[in-house]
Enzyme design. Structure first.
Site, short mmCIF file in Angstrom:
data_model
loop_
_atom_site.label_atom_id
_atom_site.label_comp_id
_atom_site.label_asym_id
_atom_site.label_seq_id
_atom_site.Cartn_x
_atom_site.Cartn_y
_atom_site.Cartn_z
N GLN A 1 -13.13 -54.98 -7.94
CA GLN A 1 -13.68 -53.63 -7.93
C GLN A 1 -13.10 -52.74 -9.03
O GLN A 1 -13.71 -51.73 -9.39
CB GLN A 1 -13.43 -52.98 -6.56
CG GLN A 1 -14.21 -53.71 -5.47
CD GLN A 1 -14.01 -53.11 -4.10
OE1 GLN A 1 -13.07 -53.47 -3.41
NE2 GLN A 1 -14.84 -52.18 -3.70
N HIS B 1 -9.62 -61.08 -1.69
CA HIS B 1 -10.53 -59.97 -1.42
C HIS B 1 -11.87 -60.31 -2.08
O HIS B 1 -12.32 -59.64 -3.00
CB HIS B 1 -9.94 -58.65 -1.95
CG HIS B 1 -10.56 -57.41 -1.39
ND1 HIS B 1 -9.83 -56.39 -0.82
CD2 HIS B 1 -11.85 -57.01 -1.31
CE1 HIS B 1 -10.64 -55.41 -0.44
NE2 HIS B 1 -11.89 -55.76 -0.74
N GLU C 1 -10.92 -58.62 5.49
CA GLU C 1 -12.19 -58.55 6.20
C GLU C 1 -12.97 -59.87 6.24
O GLU C 1 -14.06 -59.96 5.64
CB GLU C 1 -13.08 -57.45 5.59
CG GLU C 1 -12.43 -56.08 5.56
CD GLU C 1 -13.34 -55.00 4.97
OE1 GLU C 1 -14.42 -55.32 4.45
OE2 GLU C 1 -12.94 -53.82 5.02
N GLU D 1 -7.17 -49.75 5.21
CA GLU D 1 -8.24 -49.03 4.52
C GLU D 1 -8.82 -47.98 5.45
O GLU D 1 -9.10 -48.26 6.62
CB GLU D 1 -9.41 -49.95 4.12
CG GLU D 1 -9.15 -50.80 2.93
CD GLU D 1 -10.36 -51.69 2.56
OE1 GLU D 1 -11.51 -51.28 2.81
OE2 GLU D 1 -10.12 -52.78 2.05
N GLU E 1 -18.53 -50.60 -5.85
CA GLU E 1 -18.70 -50.72 -4.41
C GLU E 1 -19.70 -51.86 -4.09
O GLU E 1 -20.76 -51.65 -3.54
CB GLU E 1 -19.13 -49.38 -3.81
CG GLU E 1 -19.41 -49.35 -2.31
CD GLU E 1 -18.30 -49.91 -1.42
OE1 GLU E 1 -17.14 -49.95 -1.82
OE2 GLU E 1 -18.65 -50.35 -0.31
O1 IFM Z 1 -15.07 -51.21 -0.93
C1 IFM Z 1 -14.89 -51.82 0.30
C2 IFM Z 1 -13.68 -52.72 0.29
O2 IFM Z 1 -13.76 -53.67 -0.72
C3 IFM Z 1 -13.57 -53.44 1.61
N1 IFM Z 1 -13.64 -52.53 2.71
C4 IFM Z 1 -14.69 -51.54 2.73
C5 IFM Z 1 -14.73 -50.81 1.41
C6 IFM Z 1 -15.85 -49.75 1.44
O3 IFM Z 1 -17.08 -50.35 1.69
#
Ligand code: IFM
Length: 445
Positions: free
Chosen positions: A20, A121, A166, A352, A406
């Protein structure tokens, strides 16, 4: 606005992920990742955006560390791009990739910022996708080799490790809904991918412990409190199913080494339960030192036999972020207290939390993101109430340190507390970041 104050040793952080922000997508012998491949296929990402340049953090990391320092951030959570380290996923090691992260870690430590590394990730080496990706259990073993290398290279200075970010998103959005890389639409395969990701988590934890490096290791789950739309029994049951797939499937697996029976039955009855690899969790299960929680919103659910697992999300008439996600801080309190109640005394971190809004740099060169500030304030307040209720919440990482790519939404959605002008790469500290700085200073006094 009442001034919040957290315990003195509370870890205040911000988070990002390699794909990202880094850019430099094929520099210094980095291999192709599934997101490089996916984002270059028209139709997969809004406006055909991709992470080729992103925030150019690969070249600007020193400047970014100075920004973190100026905000008083105590810990920085970032992820490592697997294809930078192993361009093919395994085998030959790319020393230039190792060097980049070594420099970043050194720079952080030099500036009194504790690094917290996410090992995976979502940017799987494409070569490993070519052999089936996470649906292939061999990939879990390659992952353990990769994790092991990171522990050996960086473990003397890095004391917080997150195996995965996640797994629900990586498996469900990537393998069932096909809206994330690798873009597959097969629910059975998604369950298999999730299983292999979880297996790889346990194996990495074991490998880490064997090295006796005196740090902590855990996993990050995206969790979302599920409420019934009504007092109707059928809606309540639907909310429980939704909780079963969104939360319990991963919480039970990661923290107890089992899957919830009710969900196994549903997946078996609907013929989407895969034959799982021989190694069951009982053989490889390892406790985690902490659980990382990513919380953004809640789910309100009603029964609908046509919907996946018979549970349909209902849109609530409350303020939403730019992602269309309802703003519901009470859900964070409910989640934290529930995990503490149902899963025992494990340390928790919010790895997060944050919000996308349509920010602009105004004529005075400022970003007055009152809406994000409100979002953060109310969620931090909910977290503080959970601590006061006895929840062992040890830290909080805002998503995100800066605006970034995103995923399928491209650069349209801005989550940062630092604004990024993608044309000039200029960074502008937003009002919410100044608020965070004050919170940190006040709490650490
Ligand atoms: O940008 C993402 C991140 O990579 C993982 N968790 C949610 C964020 C927002 O959608």
């Amino acid at each position: 606005m009442e001034k919040l104050r957290f315990p003195k040793d509370f870890i205040f952080g911000t988070a990002t992920a390699a794909y990202q922000i880094e850019g430099a997508y094929k520099e210094d012998e980095k291999g192709e990742s599934i997101w490089d491949r996916f984002s270059h296929i028209p139709g997969n990402v809004a406006k055909m955006h991709n992470g080729d340049i992103a925030c150019d953090h690969y070249h600007r990391y020193k400047e970014d560390v100075q920004l973190l320092k100026s905000l008083g951030i105590k810990s920085y959570r970032f992820s490592i791009a697997w294809p930078r380290i192993f361009p093919k996923g395994f085998g030959e090691i790319n020393q230039k990739g190792i060097q980049f992260y070594r420099d970043l870690i050194d720079e952080l430590i030099k500036n009194d910022i504790e690094p917290a590394i996410t090992i995976y990730h979502w940017d799987l080496p494409q070569k490993l996708q070519d052999i089936g990706g996470w649906a292939n259990p061999q990939v879990a073993d390659y992952y353990v080799d990769y994790a092991n290398l990171l522990f050996r290279e960086f473990g003397d200075r890095v004391k917080t490790w997150i195996t995965h970010n996640e797994p629900w998103v990586a498996s469900y959005l990537g393998y069932a809904l096909g809206v994330h890389a690798p873009g597959i639409k097969d629910m059975k395969m998604a369950l298999l991918a999730a299983h292999n990701i979880l297996l790889s988590h346990f194996k990495a934890v074991k490998a880490y412990r064997e090295l006796e490096q005196d740090g902590q290791i855990g996993i990050t789950l995206n969790l979302s409190t599920c409420y019934s739309n009504s007092a109707d029994e059928e809606d309540i049951a639907a909310a429980h199913r939704s909780d079963g797939w969104n939360n319990r499937w991963f919480l039970d697996a990661a923290l107890k080494g089992t899957y919830p029976e009710d969900m196994i039955k549903i997946f078996s009855d609907t013929n989407i339960m895969p034959e799982l690899p021989k190694e069951l969790f009982t053989e490889v299960f390892e406790t985690s030192d902490f659980l990382g929680i990513n919380y953004y919103t809640r789910q309100v659910v009603k029964n609908n036999s046509e919907a996946f697992i018979g549970a349909e999300s209902v849109a609530m008439d409350n303020p939403k972020t730019e992602m269309g996600w309802e703003i519901y801080p009470q859900g964070l309190y409910d989640l934290l207290t529930r995990i503490h109640r149902d899963y025992g005394n494990i340390d928790l971190y919010i790895t997060e939390n944050g919000a996308a809004f349509n920010d602009m740099v105004n004529r005075d060169g400022k970003v007055e993101d009152e809406n994000r500030l409100d979002y953060l304030y109310t969620h931090f307040a909910a977290a503080l109430s959970a601590i006061e209720a006895g929840v062992p919440l040890k830290g909080y990482y805002i998503w995100s340190f800066m605006d970034n790519f995103e995923w399928a939404e491209g650069y349209e959605k801005r989550f940062g507390i630092v604004h990024v002008n993608y044309k000039t790469q200029e960074r502008t500290i937003k009002k919410s970041a100044y608020w965070y700085k004050e919170l940190i200073e006040r709490s650490n006094k």
